[in-house]
Design a protein around this motif. Sequence first.
Motif, PDB file in Angstrom:
ATOM      1  N   GLY A   1      36.537  31.542  31.993  1.00 43.84           N
ATOM      2  CA  GLY A   1      37.772  31.958  31.336  1.00 43.84           C
ATOM      3  C   GLY A   1      38.360  33.235  31.890  1.00 43.84           C
ATOM      4  O   GLY A   1      39.424  33.672  31.439  1.00 43.84           O
ATOM      5  N   THR A   2      37.711  33.830  32.887  1.00 42.51           N
ATOM      6  CA  THR A   2      38.204  35.086  33.470  1.00 42.51           C
ATOM      7  C   THR A   2      39.487  34.841  34.267  1.00 42.51           C
ATOM      8  O   THR A   2      39.630  33.836  34.955  1.00 42.51           O
ATOM      9  CB  THR A   2      37.136  35.696  34.397  1.00 42.51           C
ATOM     10  N   TYR A   3      40.410  35.794  34.151  1.00 46.30           N
ATOM     11  CA  TYR A   3      41.629  35.804  34.971  1.00 46.30           C
ATOM     12  C   TYR A   3      41.578  37.040  35.859  1.00 46.30           C
ATOM     13  O   TYR A   3      41.408  38.161  35.366  1.00 46.30           O
ATOM     14  CB  TYR A   3      42.880  35.830  34.094  1.00 46.30           C
ATOM     15  N   ILE A   4      41.698  36.831  37.176  1.00 46.64           N
ATOM     16  CA  ILE A   4      41.621  37.917  38.148  1.00 46.64           C
ATOM     17  C   ILE A   4      42.961  38.025  38.858  1.00 46.64           C
ATOM     18  O   ILE A   4      43.406  37.084  39.519  1.00 46.64           O
ATOM     19  CB  ILE A   4      40.498  37.674  39.177  1.00 46.64           C
ATOM     20  N   ASP A   5      43.605  39.168  38.723  1.00 53.73           N
ATOM     21  CA  ASP A   5      44.911  39.408  39.339  1.00 53.73           C
ATOM     22  C   ASP A   5      44.737  40.348  40.526  1.00 53.73           C
ATOM     23  O   ASP A   5      44.507  41.547  40.345  1.00 53.73           O
ATOM     24  CB  ASP A   5      45.880  40.006  38.320  1.00 53.73           C
ATOM     25  N   ASP A   6      44.786  39.779  41.728  1.00 58.23           N
ATOM     26  CA  ASP A   6      44.641  40.542  42.967  1.00 58.23           C
ATOM     27  C   ASP A   6      43.403  41.435  42.941  1.00 58.23           C
ATOM     28  O   ASP A   6      43.459  42.621  43.252  1.00 58.23           O
ATOM     29  CB  ASP A   6      45.897  41.369  43.241  1.00 58.23           C
TER      30      ASP A   6
END
Length: 264
Positions: free
Chosen positions: A230-235
């Motif tokens: 469920g992790t969201y990684i932005d750049d």
Amino acid sequence: MRLDDKTVVLTGATSGIGEAAARLLAPSVRTLVIQGPEPASDVAPLIKELGGETDVHYVRADFTSFAQVRRAGTEIRAAVPAIDVLVNNAGVPGAGRRRVTTDGNERTLQVNYLALTLLTQRLLPAIHRGGRIVNVSSTTHRMTGLALDDLNLTDGYDAVRAYAQSKLAILSYSLRLAGELAGRGVDVVTISPGVISTGLLHAMFGGGGVRVEHGGRRVIEAITAEVPTGTYIDDGEIVAPSDEARDPSVAAALAARTTSLIRH
């Protein structure tokens, strides 16, 4: 996750971020399945470069056609019965003028989002415990909301809105999928790879961005990072998605609408 004995499926792998990721993955994995819309003859030089000790398969599929997405799922399952990592990277920019697929959907929505959900559904039985799904979204998901009563944007279409909505849909879907698959031990990680100099970026925003290798590295990081499902990684930075992306009621409504559009 170590890559040396893994089987990876990567969509949108014949250009841009996907091609950069494929070049980084090929020396490290056991088997690499790449997808693109081009004829195999056009992709032959890339496959030759990616080969060597790695087993490389190419599956041609145009995601403007659900029939081709389904066929791609069948071909991938035949080539690799077990999958460790599925990277859903395929995507197109919003067109300057609204375009509709033969399946009756706005092109950006179908290629970027609906095809992703359909292919994932077809491949899920082959993704075993300990596997991971990486979905490529975008920070542009914060720029819009989901038009749940008109996902195909028959009213108020514009290119950036279409693209941003497709990326918001990916995030909403990914978070819901992470919860559904938690009991199976399959992780779902979503990323925005950054502002990358690709044809897609230039088509919508005119230019700019860093080299595609940067985006490729972000894909590899999302595969190997020790992060919760469920992790969201932005750049490269773990951040919270937009409020709408995290809203379970929105995700449920999106899931119902998605099923309707794919079966239509």
